[in-house]
Design a protein around this motif. Sequence first.
Motif, PDB file in Angstrom:
ATOM      1  N   ARG A   8     -11.757  94.345 -60.336  1.00 55.93           N
ATOM      2  CA  ARG A   8     -11.333  95.739 -60.179  1.00 55.93           C
ATOM      3  C   ARG A   8     -12.504  96.647 -59.851  1.00 55.93           C
ATOM      4  N   LEU A   9     -13.636  96.384 -60.466  1.00 53.93           N
ATOM      5  CA  LEU A   9     -14.803  97.248 -60.259  1.00 53.93           C
ATOM      6  C   LEU A   9     -15.232  97.260 -58.788  1.00 53.93           C
ATOM      7  N   HIS A  10     -15.221  96.094 -58.157  1.00 53.81           N
ATOM      8  CA  HIS A  10     -15.611  96.043 -56.740  1.00 53.81           C
ATOM      9  C   HIS A  10     -14.649  96.859 -55.886  1.00 53.81           C
ATOM     10  N   HIS A  11     -13.384  96.894 -56.253  1.00 52.59           N
ATOM     11  CA  HIS A  11     -12.384  97.608 -55.459  1.00 52.59           C
ATOM     12  C   HIS A  11     -12.353  99.104 -55.749  1.00 52.59           C
ATOM     13  N   LEU A  12     -13.230  99.581 -56.621  1.00 50.30           N
ATOM     14  CA  LEU A  12     -13.417 101.031 -56.712  1.00 50.30           C
ATOM     15  C   LEU A  12     -13.961 101.576 -55.406  1.00 50.30           C
ATOM     16  N   SER A  13     -14.578 100.700 -54.625  1.00 47.62           N
ATOM     17  CA  SER A  13     -15.069 101.078 -53.287  1.00 47.62           C
ATOM     18  C   SER A  13     -13.920 100.939 -52.300  1.00 47.62           C
ATOM     19  N   ARG A  14     -13.043 101.932 -52.283  1.00 47.55           N
ATOM     20  CA  ARG A  14     -11.908 101.901 -51.345  1.00 47.55           C
ATOM     21  C   ARG A  14     -12.410 102.042 -49.911  1.00 47.55           C
ATOM     22  N   THR A  15     -13.421 102.878 -49.730  1.00 47.95           N
ATOM     23  CA  THR A  15     -14.128 102.966 -48.454  1.00 47.95           C
ATOM     24  C   THR A  15     -15.549 102.491 -48.729  1.00 47.95           C
ATOM     25  N   PRO A  16     -15.813 101.207 -48.563  1.00 46.59           N
ATOM     26  CA  PRO A  16     -17.104 100.659 -49.006  1.00 46.59           C
ATOM     27  C   PRO A  16     -18.265 101.068 -48.112  1.00 46.59           C
ATOM     28  N   THR A  17     -19.451 100.930 -48.651  1.00 45.27           N
ATOM     29  CA  THR A  17     -20.687 101.099 -47.885  1.00 45.27           C
ATOM     30  C   THR A  17     -21.488  99.804 -48.042  1.00 45.27           C
ATOM     31  N   PRO A  18     -22.544  99.613 -47.250  1.00 43.25           N
ATOM     32  CA  PRO A  18     -23.356  98.406 -47.420  1.00 43.25           C
ATOM     33  C   PRO A  18     -23.865  98.204 -48.837  1.00 43.25           C
ATOM     34  N   TRP A  19     -24.015  99.301 -49.594  1.00 40.63           N
ATOM     35  CA  TRP A  19     -24.540  99.200 -50.958  1.00 40.63           C
ATOM     36  C   TRP A  19     -23.542  98.547 -51.902  1.00 40.63           C
ATOM     37  N   ALA A  20     -22.298  98.357 -51.453  1.00 44.58           N
ATOM     38  CA  ALA A  20     -21.280  97.702 -52.278  1.00 44.58           C
ATOM     39  C   ALA A  20     -21.382  96.185 -52.227  1.00 44.58           C
ATOM     40  N   ALA A  21     -22.335  95.667 -51.468  1.00 46.10           N
ATOM     41  CA  ALA A  21     -22.432  94.222 -51.274  1.00 46.10           C
ATOM     42  C   ALA A  21     -22.471  93.456 -52.590  1.00 46.10           C
ATOM     43  N   TYR A  22     -23.165  94.008 -53.595  1.00 40.67           N
ATOM     44  CA  TYR A  22     -23.270  93.350 -54.894  1.00 40.67           C
ATOM     45  C   TYR A  22     -22.668  94.196 -56.016  1.00 40.67           C
ATOM     46  N   SER A  23     -21.751  95.082 -55.685  1.00 43.31           N
ATOM     47  CA  SER A  23     -21.160  95.954 -56.693  1.00 43.31           C
ATOM     48  C   SER A  23     -20.067  95.186 -57.443  1.00 43.31           C
ATOM     49  N   PHE A  24     -20.497  94.383 -58.417  1.00 43.32           N
ATOM     50  CA  PHE A  24     -19.604  93.484 -59.136  1.00 43.32           C
ATOM     51  C   PHE A  24     -19.625  93.793 -60.635  1.00 43.32           C
ATOM     52  N   SER A  25     -18.567  93.349 -61.296  1.00 44.21           N
ATOM     53  CA  SER A  25     -18.599  93.277 -62.751  1.00 44.21           C
ATOM     54  C   SER A  25     -19.461  92.082 -63.160  1.00 44.21           C
ATOM     55  N   VAL A  26     -19.776  91.986 -64.438  1.00 41.57           N
ATOM     56  CA  VAL A  26     -20.582  90.857 -64.908  1.00 41.57           C
ATOM     57  C   VAL A  26     -19.863  89.539 -64.632  1.00 41.57           C
ATOM     58  N   GLY A  27     -18.552  89.519 -64.879  1.00 42.33           N
ATOM     59  CA  GLY A  27     -17.795  88.298 -64.651  1.00 42.33           C
ATOM     60  C   GLY A  27     -17.809  87.865 -63.199  1.00 42.33           C
ATOM     61  N   GLU A  28     -17.593  88.803 -62.288  1.00 42.65           N
ATOM     62  CA  GLU A  28     -17.619  88.459 -60.866  1.00 42.65           C
ATOM     63  C   GLU A  28     -19.024  88.061 -60.431  1.00 42.65           C
ATOM     64  N   ALA A  29     -20.035  88.754 -60.930  1.00 46.21           N
ATOM     65  CA  ALA A  29     -21.413  88.404 -60.584  1.00 46.21           C
ATOM     66  C   ALA A  29     -21.727  86.973 -61.001  1.00 46.21           C
ATOM     67  N   PHE A  30     -21.284  86.585 -62.194  1.00 53.66           N
ATOM     68  CA  PHE A  30     -21.513  85.211 -62.647  1.00 53.66           C
ATOM     69  C   PHE A  30     -20.769  84.216 -61.766  1.00 53.66           C
ATOM     70  N   LEU A  31     -19.528  84.544 -61.403  1.00 54.45           N
ATOM     71  CA  LEU A  31     -18.737  83.642 -60.564  1.00 54.45           C
ATOM     72  C   LEU A  31     -19.386  83.467 -59.192  1.00 54.45           C
ATOM     73  N   MET A  32     -19.972  84.539 -58.647  1.00 52.07           N
ATOM     74  CA  MET A  32     -20.656  84.436 -57.364  1.00 52.07           C
ATOM     75  C   MET A  32     -21.989  83.688 -57.507  1.00 52.07           C
ATOM     76  N   ALA A  33     -22.688  83.918 -58.617  1.00 51.62           N
ATOM     77  CA  ALA A  33     -24.019  83.327 -58.803  1.00 51.62           C
ATOM     78  C   ALA A  33     -23.966  81.830 -59.052  1.00 51.62           C
ATOM     79  N   ILE A  34     -22.908  81.362 -59.675  1.00 53.38           N
ATOM     80  CA  ILE A  34     -22.869  79.950 -60.074  1.00 53.38           C
ATOM     81  C   ILE A  34     -22.768  79.020 -58.869  1.00 53.38           C
ATOM     82  N   PHE A  35     -22.419  79.579 -57.703  1.00 51.17           N
ATOM     83  CA  PHE A  35     -22.382  78.741 -56.503  1.00 51.17           C
ATOM     84  C   PHE A  35     -23.754  78.137 -56.215  1.00 51.17           C
TER      85      PHE A  35
END
Length: 264
Positions: free
Chosen positions: A133-160
Amino acid sequence: MEFLWDLARDWAVHFQRDLFRYLLATTCVSLAVSWLFRRWMDRRRIQRRRAGWRDIRREFSYSMLTLCVFATMGVITGILYDWGVVQLYRDRSLYPLWWNLASLPLVILLHDAYFYWAHRAMHHPKLFRHFHRLHHLSRTPTPWAAYSFSVGEAFLMAIFSPLAMILLPLHLLVWLSFLFIMIFRNAMLHASCEFHPRGWVDGPLDLLTTTTHHDLHHQRFHGNYGFYFTWWDRWMGTELRNYKQAFRQAAGREIEDSGEAAPV
């Protein structure tokens, strides 16, 4: 205490490296959109609405939190490397030339599949609020939203990262190339302006995603889950129905002063 100090120093090194890549990509894409090619990019805006400084501050703040998670995962990956679990190597002669050349596209293909299914899973009603949900606060995103994640999403992306290096032997330069491709691609997908030429969706390169492809996902909150390629969305029936029409509008003409966001 010395062990803890070494871990803290290693964590700081990983954070600095991840921060450098993030700032390099987001700054380059932001400058291209808002300064270097401003007149051209303004004619290729996908939405009528523009993000404000409040949006950018939020995106940047949460991206810093994501970088903390990434740095922590970097430390864990380093420990796994010391244990011989991670197959990251520096000597190119350990593997044949064909593997050193083929491993980069292969890891991109793996990341694309991982991202699609992880991204789609995070949109499940029971997971969305906690992960995405936190990432989708960027309804009109900017490049700075590239890593705008919650802790849970950040972990899910990092574990790759450790998973990929456990599964595949990867040269250090191949892995660094992948990291730079990933963050630049990420920043471009969140630019809110279409970079690709108008004929893109009508030719063989249509298998690659565009900024419009991901921007529509931010507008609609579902569909268009892919990162590098469009094929998972097409195979699974999750590509938004009017994607190509929206792309042609963004790439083909200036948005009218009274116009709406690209049709979805």
